[in-house]
Enzyme design. Structure first.
Site, PDB file in Angstrom:
ATOM      1  N   ASN A   6       0.872  -1.173   0.000  1.00  0.00           N
ATOM      2  CA  ASN A   6       0.000   0.000   0.000  1.00  0.00           C
ATOM      3  C   ASN A   6       0.907   1.220   0.000  1.00  0.00           C
ATOM      4  O   ASN A   6       1.465   1.586   1.030  1.00  0.00           O
ATOM      5  CB  ASN A   6      -0.889  -0.016   1.256  1.00  0.00           C
ATOM      6  CG  ASN A   6      -1.694   1.264   1.397  1.00  0.00           C
ATOM      7  OD1 ASN A   6      -1.817   2.033   0.448  1.00  0.00           O
ATOM      8  ND2 ASN A   6      -2.250   1.490   2.582  1.00  0.00           N
ATOM      9  N   LYS A  42       0.119   4.289  -0.414  1.00  0.00           N
ATOM     10  CA  LYS A  42      -0.504   5.524   0.120  1.00  0.00           C
ATOM     11  C   LYS A  42      -0.208   6.691  -0.836  1.00  0.00           C
ATOM     12  O   LYS A  42      -0.172   6.485  -2.040  1.00  0.00           O
ATOM     13  CB  LYS A  42      -0.020   5.801   1.544  1.00  0.00           C
ATOM     14  CG  LYS A  42      -0.127   4.544   2.406  1.00  0.00           C
ATOM     15  CD  LYS A  42       0.078   4.802   3.852  1.00  0.00           C
ATOM     16  CE  LYS A  42      -0.041   3.486   4.618  1.00  0.00           C
ATOM     17  NZ  LYS A  42      -0.071   3.668   6.049  1.00  0.00           N
ATOM     18  N   HIS A  63      -9.523   1.489   4.120  1.00  0.00           N
ATOM     19  CA  HIS A  63      -8.308   1.693   4.908  1.00  0.00           C
ATOM     20  C   HIS A  63      -8.608   2.674   6.044  1.00  0.00           C
ATOM     21  O   HIS A  63      -9.396   3.601   5.861  1.00  0.00           O
ATOM     22  CB  HIS A  63      -7.177   2.223   4.016  1.00  0.00           C
ATOM     23  CG  HIS A  63      -5.860   2.214   4.714  1.00  0.00           C
ATOM     24  ND1 HIS A  63      -5.491   3.205   5.593  1.00  0.00           N
ATOM     25  CD2 HIS A  63      -4.847   1.311   4.702  1.00  0.00           C
ATOM     26  CE1 HIS A  63      -4.289   2.911   6.085  1.00  0.00           C
ATOM     27  NE2 HIS A  63      -3.881   1.776   5.559  1.00  0.00           N
ATOM     28  N   GLU A 117      -7.062   5.096   7.157  1.00  0.00           N
ATOM     29  CA  GLU A 117      -6.809   6.505   6.832  1.00  0.00           C
ATOM     30  C   GLU A 117      -7.985   7.104   6.058  1.00  0.00           C
ATOM     31  O   GLU A 117      -8.267   8.291   6.163  1.00  0.00           O
ATOM     32  CB  GLU A 117      -5.495   6.623   6.035  1.00  0.00           C
ATOM     33  CG  GLU A 117      -4.287   6.393   6.942  1.00  0.00           C
ATOM     34  CD  GLU A 117      -3.053   5.852   6.242  1.00  0.00           C
ATOM     35  OE1 GLU A 117      -2.970   5.925   5.000  1.00  0.00           O
ATOM     36  OE2 GLU A 117      -2.163   5.339   6.951  1.00  0.00           O
ATOM     37  N   GLU A 127      -5.731  -4.445  10.269  1.00  0.00           N
ATOM     38  CA  GLU A 127      -4.718  -3.416  10.506  1.00  0.00           C
ATOM     39  C   GLU A 127      -5.055  -2.619  11.751  1.00  0.00           C
ATOM     40  O   GLU A 127      -5.844  -1.666  11.696  1.00  0.00           O
ATOM     41  CB  GLU A 127      -4.660  -2.467   9.297  1.00  0.00           C
ATOM     42  CG  GLU A 127      -4.232  -3.138   8.019  1.00  0.00           C
ATOM     43  CD  GLU A 127      -3.597  -2.131   7.064  1.00  0.00           C
ATOM     44  OE1 GLU A 127      -2.474  -2.404   6.621  1.00  0.00           O
ATOM     45  OE2 GLU A 127      -4.196  -1.086   6.800  1.00  0.00           O
ATOM     46  N   GLY A 150       2.113   2.715  10.535  1.00  0.00           N
ATOM     47  CA  GLY A 150       3.076   3.794  10.348  1.00  0.00           C
ATOM     48  C   GLY A 150       3.740   4.257  11.642  1.00  0.00           C
ATOM     49  O   GLY A 150       4.386   5.296  11.674  1.00  0.00           O
ATOM     50  N   SER A 157       3.046  -1.664  10.354  1.00  0.00           N
ATOM     51  CA  SER A 157       4.488  -1.740  10.622  1.00  0.00           C
ATOM     52  C   SER A 157       5.087  -3.112  10.345  1.00  0.00           C
ATOM     53  O   SER A 157       6.048  -3.527  10.995  1.00  0.00           O
ATOM     54  CB  SER A 157       4.802  -1.289  12.061  1.00  0.00           C
ATOM     55  OG  SER A 157       4.411   0.060  12.243  1.00  0.00           O
TER      56      SER A 157
HETATM   57  P1  PGA Z   1       2.663   0.615   7.501  1.00  0.00           P
HETATM   58  O1  PGA Z   1       1.237   0.815   6.779  1.00  0.00           O
HETATM   59  O2  PGA Z   1       3.208  -0.701   7.012  1.00  0.00           O
HETATM   60  O3  PGA Z   1       3.480   1.786   7.041  1.00  0.00           O
HETATM   61  O4  PGA Z   1       2.408   0.602   8.976  1.00  0.00           O
HETATM   62  C1  PGA Z   1       0.359  -0.259   6.609  1.00  0.00           C
HETATM   63  C2  PGA Z   1      -0.926   0.223   6.007  1.00  0.00           C
HETATM   64  O5  PGA Z   1      -1.418   1.294   6.401  1.00  0.00           O
HETATM   65  O6  PGA Z   1      -1.510  -0.445   5.132  1.00  0.00           O
END
Ligand code: PGA
Length: 258
Positions: free
Chosen positions: A13, A15, A99, A101, A170, A176, A216
């Protein structure tokens, strides 16, 4: 993972990272490092404007390209939105839906459900995300919350279509942040998601559904997370932006399973 019953999926992903030019450079490097074995499906979900470059670069490889969102609507007056059939026509095989976000920007469970249906109608594989906040985990309501998200997201979807859906667990507190869930914590919730699917759609479908962990995940912790029986892959943000790291995560999916 359990390769006997379901697919392992390693999904990136990106983003809001990388331009089309940077996408091309990534793909060239990634193709050179890509392992030859086919132990898992690989998806790279990129910003909409990067899709043509990604699809062009990955043509004739086994890597599927995906969008990071799609509209629930088929067409019309929705300025700035992208319909599922547009993603398909551009060469996408996957789309991330719900997601955290995007949910934080106001996307509701009803919208997530409508988007999953729009994706399925167009033969796109939805990667539907669910996850609890730190406050919810600390309040001890993780399971209830995840149950609600899964039930709402999959409501009204016919059984034969559920097999096409990939679910990503998630935890918001792990995204993140560098604060990864322990393999036990991640397994516990992924196993719970499978139980919810079993109650909704039966044991056969639950056994065949790929459930990913995201938050992460990186080249260092992937092996242990993927060794859990109910974690069938990963949805990777930060570590998917660096070809060597993403390749190492794909390699971590090459381990003995039941
Ligand atoms: P990250 O993001 O691996 O940077 O924690 C995962 C995601 O949001 O899909």
């Amino acid at each position: 993972m359990n390769r006997k019953y379901r697919k392992t999926v390693i999904a990136a992903n990106w983003k809001m990272n990388k331009t089309p030019t940077e996408t091309k450079a990534f793909m060239t490097e990634f193709k050179g490092l890509m392992p030859k074995g086919r132990w898992c499906d690989v998806a790279i979900c990129v910003p909409a404007v990067c899709i043509p470059a990604a699809v062009r670069a990955m043509r004739e490889t086994r890597v599927g390209i995906g969008g990071e969102n799609c509209s629930a609507h088929a067409s019309g007056a929705f300025t700035g939105e992208i319909a599922a059939n547009m993603l398909v026509d551009a060469g996408c095989k996957y789309v991330i839906i719900g997601h955290s976000e995007r949910r934080a920007m106001g996307e509701t469970d009803a919208e997530v459900n409508a988007k999953v249906k729009a994706a399925l109608l167009n033969e796109l594989i939805p990667i539907m995300c669910v996850g609890e906040s730190l406050a919810q985990r600390e309040a001890g309501i993780t399971e209830e919350w995840i149950t609600m998200q899964v039930k709402a997201g999959l409501a009204g979807i016919p059984e034969e279509k559920i097999r096409k859906i990939v679910i990503a667990y998630e935890p918001i507190w792990a995204i993140g942040t560098g604060k990864v869930a322990t393999p036990e914590q991640a397994e516990e919730v992924c196993e719970h998601i499978r139980t919810v699917i079993r109650k909704m759609f039966g044991a056969k479908i639950a056994r065949a559904t790929s459930i990913l962990y995201g938050g992460s995940m990186n080249e260092k912790n992937a092996y242990e997370l993927l060794a859990q029986p109910d974690i069938d892959g990963g949805l990777i943000g930060g570590a998917s932006l660096v070809p060597e790291k993403f390749v190492q995560i794909i390699e971590a999916a090459n381990q003995p399973t039941n």
